[in-house]
Scaffold this motif. Structure first.
Motif, PDB file in Angstrom:
ATOM      1  N   LYS A 117      44.134  53.559  48.339  1.00 49.01           N
ATOM      2  CA  LYS A 117      44.063  52.442  49.274  1.00 49.01           C
ATOM      3  C   LYS A 117      44.291  51.142  48.510  1.00 49.01           C
ATOM      4  O   LYS A 117      43.441  50.706  47.740  1.00 49.01           O
ATOM      5  N   ASN A 118      45.474  50.534  48.720  1.00 47.63           N
ATOM      6  CA  ASN A 118      45.804  49.283  48.052  1.00 47.63           C
ATOM      7  C   ASN A 118      45.266  48.124  48.885  1.00 47.63           C
ATOM      8  O   ASN A 118      46.001  47.476  49.635  1.00 47.63           O
ATOM      9  N   THR A 119      43.990  47.906  48.791  1.00 42.47           N
ATOM     10  CA  THR A 119      43.347  46.823  49.534  1.00 42.47           C
ATOM     11  C   THR A 119      43.279  45.597  48.647  1.00 42.47           C
ATOM     12  O   THR A 119      42.629  45.611  47.605  1.00 42.47           O
ATOM     13  N   PRO A 120      43.958  44.516  48.999  1.00 41.52           N
ATOM     14  CA  PRO A 120      43.922  43.316  48.151  1.00 41.52           C
ATOM     15  C   PRO A 120      42.572  42.631  48.229  1.00 41.52           C
ATOM     16  O   PRO A 120      41.892  42.695  49.260  1.00 41.52           O
ATOM     17  N   PRO A 121      42.152  41.975  47.161  1.00 38.26           N
ATOM     18  CA  PRO A 121      40.884  41.234  47.200  1.00 38.26           C
ATOM     19  C   PRO A 121      40.976  40.037  48.137  1.00 38.26           C
ATOM     20  O   PRO A 121      42.024  39.392  48.235  1.00 38.26           O
ATOM     21  N   VAL A 122      39.874  39.756  48.813  1.00 38.97           N
ATOM     22  CA  VAL A 122      39.784  38.646  49.753  1.00 38.97           C
ATOM     23  C   VAL A 122      38.909  37.558  49.135  1.00 38.97           C
ATOM     24  O   VAL A 122      37.786  37.822  48.701  1.00 38.97           O
TER      25      VAL A 122
END
Length: 880
Positions: A450-455
């Motif tokens: 899961k390539n979830t970008p940092p927020v």
């Protein structure tokens, strides 16, 4: 009246002092056996006190201890909080109370055993309100130190438990049997008692009755009606297979990943031993040797040095832009458009875009609230965002800080200004540069990955009351070479970093903001280093405290209004631009104590430690241009001064703009200065664009012909003074070259996108790599590689463009002079048509003038006849 159990004052005071190990400061009241029957001592928690506005020593005091409570409010609190409510023990008393208001008395000295007591009868309430409360409940006599010491030395005794109604709630939740238990009796024939038992295996397939089942059946003797049944339901999605035929309306770049077919060892050996492969091997080796020695695909003409400059632009090097990469993400860009775009100033291939809802979506009432983000993309991974900046609302404009690219400012749809600090995530962006990354990671073939970008959450947001009243359409940092005071006067910037921001909005104002701490701070260099070190050690999930001093309290330094010149009302700005001040008298100043450069310049500026200097200690800069070019909603170009002036009463106010020209007749979307000529400005709006020169405000020095399509954005080239790009609403880009021709674009690049172009931003990564980022109304970012034809300027291009601008300025001045002369002549021609003075006198003068001209004509006729010999000279006579 129901009986009330007594509560000793000593036990109540002892309970208040336990738990934290603190000594009781108040004297321990004398233990009473009981209290009057018409009052009920109570303990009110701080939450209950705030709810009923009866906070001890604030709303009620020893001098004014009374508080009238609404009977309905008490019953509502008991209904909502149930047993948790402090009034639950007196619920029946409150319900039976005859009046609408009940008196609550604050018992400061704990005479009744608690800090409050409730008056239960109206007679007692009236008597307390009319007389001194001390006459009703007398406070205990002060204890002597010996008595207090004896009380303190006594061991704690258990107190009697007092019911507050919780046992009722427990009884209601407990399970109580409501029917009798069923009795089952199992018996066996007596002769089978003690008989031997033998067990054996039995195959169920050997007989039809290979298994035994105890099936249920309806008994005729009785029936049981089922009153309640426990069941479980699970919802599953319905699976449906369907197909549809769609039309291919526009081209789209897509990619797919497949798994290569591998041969086993036996097939590999057979392939290598094949005769066809052996015969082709020498030819392949020969071709590889040729490729190693010389590139057969190289352009010999370019290799000889005959590039675009040598051919004088007559030969075509590359006809159009070449697509380099495209960025989109359906999770964040669905039903959104891109309103602003910026390249990261220091990191290669990182681009940030702001996403906003489409105009038609604003009018709809959406059931769910969608988050707004600024999305970061990188050349290394075009399929996944690298970073997300959380926004309180849609962002229409943002910009990186020139002094510290980790600081970003943005303008929201609701008028607030937002600040971010991405220092803790710089390593993440730098780590996204091209390296040995697997293909499976690039295309995200693994479902578990899961390539979830940092927020990143914003550090500070301006006060909503002091912000713009409409969306912020443009935002810019003031250069680090100067700053402005509260009256708009430019002064020296001792910090030598960008500390002030300018924003504009259609609410008819331009606001100036300061990001520094307003109060004085004094810290040493070592402390600043420690703060910077702590700043860089922030975890990715924490909010930096860089602008904590501004969060929700940030107010503008001053505001500039834009009153109309010849009419009432104000201009509504959308875009603005000011001249950058490059001369910095503070650069390189030595410190007075050590004679060395300021040590703080070696570190990244820490905005939390900066303070606002007093305007009296700063030197005013007279050579700073304080004029603004402003584009409005109606297509007007306004030229005004941001400095405030004083009226007759001494109050500061904004001056009227100096000039205003309506040239675009529609929304102005671009105001940009040329990177080569600081006094030349490009504006786009409506169906045309214009080029202006500062100081010549009677009109533009160049105006394009009106186009059939709207001009949505404009942008100068960073390497060629004569080239600029104009985006259109149909997704095409017009490339203008002022050296080649000025009446029409030198090149029209069609099919860049299929919808309206919203932003264009060029970027130079290296002398050989020039990129142009183009965004559209569908949330797509396309990065094109600019060909050499549009990158390499000719030797005399800058001089030619400068002469062209000077010629345009002279042409405009001559046109204005001729227009003024034509107006004057027209005015003079219309003056005789006005009412004449003394018409009789003018007729007499005209008659004498005609007679004089007739005599001169006769004299001329006689002289001509005499010269021809047709009349003798003696015959000439004149009678007067």
């Amino acid at each position: 009246m129901p009986p009330r159990k007594t509560r000793s004052a000593k036990s109540s005071a002892a309970r208040k002092g336990t738990g934290k190990g603190k000594k009781i400061e108040l004297p321990t009241p004398v233990e009473k056996s009981d209290h009057p029957e018409d009052i009920f001592p109570m303990v009110l928690t701080s939450a209950t006190q705030e709810l009923f506005d009866c906070r001890a020593d604030e709303d009620v005091t020893g001098e004014n201890p009374y508080k009238l409570l609404k009977k309905d409010n008490i019953l509502q609190d008991i209904k909502i909080r149930a047993a948790v409510s402090d009034f639950s023990p007196v619920k029946k008393i409150v319900v039976d109370y005859p009046e609408d208001e009940i008196l609550l008395v604050y018992d400061k000295d704990f005479t009744s055993g608690q800090n409050f007591y409730l008056v239960l009868t109206p007679q007692t309430k009236d008597s307390l309100l009319k007389c001194n409360p001390l006459d009703v409940v007398q406070p205990p006599e002060p204890e002597t130190p010996d008595v207090f010491q004896n009380e303190a030395n006594k061991s704690r005794e258990p107190k009697q438990w007092i019911s507050l109604g919780s046992e009722k709630e427990i009884d209601e939740e407990s399970v109580i049997e409501t029917r009798g238990k069923l009795l089952y009796k199992c018996s066996r024939v007596r002769k089978k008692f003690g008989a031997p038992v033998s067990f054996s295996d039995r195959n169920t397939t050997d007989a039809n009755d290979g298994y035994l089942a105890c099936t249920s059946y309806q008994h005729s003797s009785f029936s049981i009606k089922q009153m309640q049944k426990d069941c479980m339901i699970q919802a599953v999605p319905r699976l449906q297979s369907s197909s549809a035929q769609t039309q291919w309306k526009y081209q789209k770049n897509i990619s797919t990943q497949y798994k290569a077919r591998e041969l086993n060892n036996e097939e590999t050996e057979n392939t290598l031993l094949a005769e066809s492969l052996k015969s082709a091997l020498p030819r392949v080796l020969h071709a590889l040797q040729q490729e190693e020695i010389m590139n057969v695909f190289s352009d010999d003409w370019k290799a000889l040095g005959a590039g675009a400059e040598a051919v004088g632009w007559s030969e075509t090097v590359s006809e159009g832009l070449m697509l380099y990469q495209g960025f989109t993400d359906q999770k964040y860009t669905k039903d959104k458009k891109i309103s602003s775009i910026n390249w990261h100033p220091t990191i290669y291939g990182v681009i940030a875009v702001a996403l906003t809802e489409k105009k038609e979506e604003w009018l709809n009432e959406l059931p769910d609230v969608r988050h707004s983000f600024i999305v970061f993309y990188s050349f290394s991974d075009f399929s996944n965002p690298q970073l997300l900046l959380e926004c309180p609302d849609d962002i229409f404009a943002f910009e990186f800080c020139p002094s510290d690219p980790n600081i970003i400012v943005g303008g929201c749809k609701n008028g607030q200004v937002v600040l971010w600090d991405i220092s803790a995530h710089i390593t993440h962006l730098q780590g996204s540069q091209p390296s040995g990354k697997n293909i499976s990671d690039m295309f995200d073939l693994d479902d578990n990955n899961k390539n979830t970008p940092p927020v990143i959450r914003y550090c500070a947001v301006s006060s909503i009351e002091s912000s713009h009243k409409a969306r912020i359409t443009d935002v810019k940092w003031l250069p680090p070479t100067f700053e402005v005071t509260r009256s708009g006067i430019p002064v020296e910037n001792k910090s030598n970093i960008c500390v002030q921001i300018v924003t504009c909005s259609p609410d008819c104002t331009v606001l100036f903001w300061d990001v520094r701490v307003m109060r004085l701070l004094s810290q040493s260099t070592s402390e600043r280093r420690q703060n910077v070190a702590q700043k860089t050690q922030l975890t990715p999930y924490s909010v930096p405290e860089t602008f904590k001093h501004l969060d929700t309290t940030w107010k503008p330094l001053f505001r500039v209004s834009l009153p109309k010149i010849d009419a009432s009302g104000e201009y509504a700005p959308l875009k603005f631009n000011f001249e950058p001040y490059t001369c910095n008298g503070n650069a390189g100043i030595k410190t007075e104590d050590t004679g060395e450069e300021d040590e703080s310049s070696e570190f990244i500026p820490d905005y939390s430690q900066l303070r606002v200097h007093s305007a009296k200690t700063l030197t005013a800069l007279e050579d700073v241009n304080t004029k603004l070019y402003i584009g409005t909603e109606d297509g007007e170009i306004v030229y005004t001064d941001w400095k405030l002036c004083k009226d007759d009463s001494g109050q500061l106010h904004s001056a009227k703009p100096l000039h205003c020209v309506n040239i675009h007749h529609w929304v102005v979307n671009t105001i940009q200065r040329s990177p080569f000529f600081k006094d030349v400005i490009l504006t786009t709006g409506g169906w045309n664009f214009a080029i202006w020169k500062e100081g010549v405000m009677d009109g533009p020095i160049m105006v394009s012909p009106s186009s059939e399509l709207l001009c949505t954005v404009g942008c100068w080239s960073l390497t060629r003074p004569a080239v600029f790009f104009i985006g259109k609403e149909n997704g095409s880009i017009d490339v203008w070259n002022l050296v080649k021709q000025t009446s029409e674009p030198s090149q029209v690049l069609t099919h860049i996108t299929t919808t309206k172009i919203t932003c264009i931003s060029p970027w130079i990564s290296s002398p050989k790599q020039h990129f142009l980022a183009v965004t559209d109304d569908l949330g797509m970012v396309r990065v094109f590689k600019i060909p050499k034809k549009l990158c390499i300027p000719s030797k005399s291009e800058s001089l030619s463009v400068k002469k062209y601008f000077e010629l345009g300025e002279e042409t405009l001045k001559n046109f204005l002079k001729r227009e003024e002369l034509w107006t004057k002549e027209k005015r003079e021609a219309e003056e005789p048509k006005k009412e004449p003075d003394k018409p009789v006198k003018s007729l007499q003068e005209n008659k004498e003038k005609d007679l004089k001209e007739y005599r001169e004509y006769l004299a001329l006729e006689e002289s001509i006849l005499q010269g021809m010999g047709l009349r003798p000279a003696t015959a000439i006579t004149h009678e007067t």
